[in-house]
Design a protein around this motif. Structure first.
Motif, short mmCIF file in Angstrom:
data_model
loop_
_atom_site.label_atom_id
_atom_site.label_comp_id
_atom_site.label_asym_id
_atom_site.label_seq_id
_atom_site.Cartn_x
_atom_site.Cartn_y
_atom_site.Cartn_z
N GLY A 63 0.82 -1.20 0.00
CA GLY A 63 0.00 0.00 0.00
C GLY A 63 0.86 1.25 0.00
O GLY A 63 2.05 1.22 0.28
N ALA A 64 0.23 2.36 -0.36
CA ALA A 64 0.90 3.66 -0.36
C ALA A 64 -0.11 4.72 0.05
O ALA A 64 -1.30 4.64 -0.29
N ASP A 65 0.35 5.70 0.79
CA ASP A 65 -0.50 6.81 1.23
C ASP A 65 0.18 8.12 0.85
O ASP A 65 1.42 8.25 0.87
N GLY A 257 -3.81 -6.67 -2.29
CA GLY A 257 -3.58 -7.82 -1.45
C GLY A 257 -3.83 -9.11 -2.22
O GLY A 257 -4.64 -9.14 -3.14
N ALA A 258 -3.13 -10.15 -1.89
CA ALA A 258 -3.27 -11.44 -2.59
C ALA A 258 -2.74 -12.54 -1.70
O ALA A 258 -2.05 -12.30 -0.71
N THR A 259 -3.07 -13.78 -2.11
CA THR A 259 -2.62 -14.93 -1.35
C THR A 259 -1.25 -15.43 -1.78
O THR A 259 -0.67 -16.28 -1.11
N ASN A 260 -0.72 -14.90 -2.88
CA ASN A 260 0.64 -15.25 -3.28
C ASN A 260 1.23 -14.07 -4.05
O ASN A 260 0.52 -13.20 -4.56
N ALA A 261 2.54 -14.07 -4.15
CA ALA A 261 3.21 -12.94 -4.77
C ALA A 261 2.95 -12.86 -6.26
O ALA A 261 3.03 -11.78 -6.85
N GLY A 262 2.58 -13.94 -6.89
CA GLY A 262 2.37 -13.92 -8.32
C GLY A 262 1.18 -13.10 -8.75
O GLY A 262 1.20 -12.48 -9.81
N ASN A 263 0.09 -13.13 -8.00
CA ASN A 263 -1.10 -12.36 -8.38
C ASN A 263 -1.32 -11.18 -7.44
O ASN A 263 -2.44 -10.79 -7.17
N PHE A 265 -0.79 -8.04 -7.87
CA PHE A 265 -1.33 -6.82 -8.48
C PHE A 265 -2.57 -7.09 -9.32
O PHE A 265 -2.95 -6.25 -10.14
N ASP A 266 -3.21 -8.22 -9.12
CA ASP A 266 -4.44 -8.51 -9.87
C ASP A 266 -5.58 -7.60 -9.43
O ASP A 266 -6.40 -7.17 -10.25
N VAL A 267 -5.66 -7.33 -8.17
CA VAL A 267 -6.73 -6.47 -7.64
C VAL A 267 -6.07 -5.31 -6.91
O VAL A 267 -5.35 -5.51 -5.93
N VAL A 268 -6.30 -4.09 -7.42
CA VAL A 268 -5.75 -2.86 -6.83
C VAL A 268 -6.89 -1.95 -6.45
O VAL A 268 -7.80 -1.69 -7.26
N THR A 269 -6.86 -1.46 -5.24
CA THR A 269 -7.89 -0.55 -4.75
C THR A 269 -7.23 0.75 -4.29
O THR A 269 -6.06 0.79 -3.91
N GLY A 270 -7.98 1.82 -4.33
CA GLY A 270 -7.44 3.11 -3.90
C GLY A 270 -8.54 4.09 -3.60
O GLY A 270 -9.73 3.82 -3.80
#
Length: 418
Positions: A63-65, A257-263, A265-270
């Motif tokens: 995350g970033a703020d 957030g994801a359950t593994n490092a591979g995905n 950036f599949d879901v990005v919220t802001g």
């Protein structure tokens, strides 16, 4: 004298402290200017749930703020202006301290030279008085004079001899003070001063005229420091008043957030948020801060005016001191010439039995007094020159510490009016 002054500028501990405070003020200015820019922060995490209902696997998050405060009413620019004033004031204070330290080194060196010269005078006079005592004893043994002449000669010699330890102590104390001013342990300075024949008191150049009072005040670092402090104090009035006005802030965040490092950036919220806040009631605390800032500015104004009066007083007093000291040197030179001739005649007449010993004692004492007085007058003349150059502002460079330009803001008119 020049080497002592140069070493004091490089190694004086008080100047080192002031230079460190200048660097601290410069860092504070950088900190104040950072208020114009947004703040960014990043975060990341790894977690694993435990329990009957826990999710399987490891959870990853990034995350970033970001946040940015708009300078609508000059709170940030006022803080920057105040920090600029503080930096300039600290720079001028460093220059003023350098002016004072250099003057102290110069005056102490002049005093040390005068004391060393008076010590040499006392020792040479003691040699003459040893001769007088021996002559008085011979004449007493020959039945030409009474033992009164011998006792008077002994008294005169003992009185002169008693001044030598006092002068040696004074010279050591002055030399040790120079050592402290130039940032080293005592010892070397005293050894240099007493190594060879004492150097004469330096004769200063004459100043034919002075700059206009306005230019003198501009050259005085203490006056400029007070001016810069007034600048900073008036800027803080705007900072205090800006707290009574609305504050607009923009903020935002982005995360994933994801359950593994591979995905990952599949879901990005802001999100992005703009907010405005207005002080309604704080029991009068902010209003009291405004009153406090205004009172501090009034005190800074009075201090600035007082520094101007002190500077003008210093110039006028030092100018008179230099003129009168020069007159004293000329008068004492004439007195020394007369006393030298009188002592020479009295000594010759006493050896020939043409005058009594009291006349010789009087002439010798007058000569010793005249020699000491001419050295004191020469030292006073040199010290008066040092103090006059200090009063005129010394030799610092105004370009090193000048006030930086300040960008205009809605509160500038308020600060100018104040």
């Amino acid at each position: 004298l020049t080497s002592f002054v140069e070493q004091a500028i490089a190694d004086n501990r008080d100047l080192a402290q002031s230079a460190a405070r200048l660097e601290q003020a410069r860092a504070s200015l950088v900190q104040a200017r950072a208020g114009y820019l947004p703040s960014l922060s990043a975060s990341g995490g790894v977690n694993r749930d435990i329990g009957d209902l826990a999710r399987d696997g490891v959870q990853f998050s990034l995350g970033a703020d970001a946040a940015w405060e708009m300078d609508l009413f000059g709170q940030i620019s006022g803080s920057v202006a105040a920090a600029q004033g503080d930096l300039a004031a600290q720079g001028y204070s460093l220059a003023d301290l350098q002016r004072l330290i250099v003057g102290q080194v110069a005056i102490a060196t002049i005093n040390a030279r005068a004391t060393a010269e008076q010590l040499a005078i006392a020792r040479s006079t003691l040699a003459y008085q040893d001769d007088n005592l021996q002559i008085a004893r011979w004449r007493n043994q020959a039945g030409l004079v009474s033992s009164l002449d011998v006792e008077q000669a002994r008294t005169q010699r003992a009185q002169t001899a008693a001044t030598i330890p006092l002068l040696e102590s004074s010279l050591a104390a002055t030399a040790n003070s120079i050592s402290t001013l130039i940032g080293e342990a005592p010892g070397r300075v005293l050894a240099e001063i007493t190594a060879d024949q004492p150097e004469p008191v330096p004769a200063p150049p004459m100043l034919a005229g002075f700059e206009a009072p306005a230019e003198v005040l501009r050259r005085r670092p203490d006056v400029r420091a007070a001016e810069a402090s007034l600048f900073a104090s008036t800027a803080r009035i705007g900072v205090a008043r800006a707290q009574l006005l609305p504050l607009v802030r923009l903020s935002g965040n982005i995360g994933t957030g994801a359950t593994n490092a591979g995905n990952l950036f599949d879901v990005v919220t802001g999100g992005l948020f703009a907010g405005i806040s207005q002080l309604i009631f704080d029991g009068g605390r902010t209003a009291a801060q405004v009153d406090s800032a205004e009172a501090a500015a009034e005190a800074s104004l009075a201090a600035w005016e007082q520094s101007i009066l002190n500077a003008l007083e210093d110039v006028e007093t030092a100018a008179v001191d230099q003129r009168t000291a020069g007159e004293r040197v000329a008068i004492n030179e004439e007195a020394l010439d007369a006393a030298d001739n009188s002592a020479l005649l009295a000594r010759s007449q006493y050896q020939a039995g043409l005058t009594d010993f009291r006349t010789l004692l009087t002439a010798e004492n007058q000569l010793l007094s005249a020699r000491n007085q001419i050295v004191s007058a020469q030292a006073d003349r040199a010290i008066a020159f040092v103090r006059l150059t200090q009063a005129l502002g010394g030799g610092w460079s105004i370009s090193d510490y000048d006030l930086p330009p300040v960008a205009s803001s809605p509160t500038d008119s308020d600060r100018t009016a104040q």
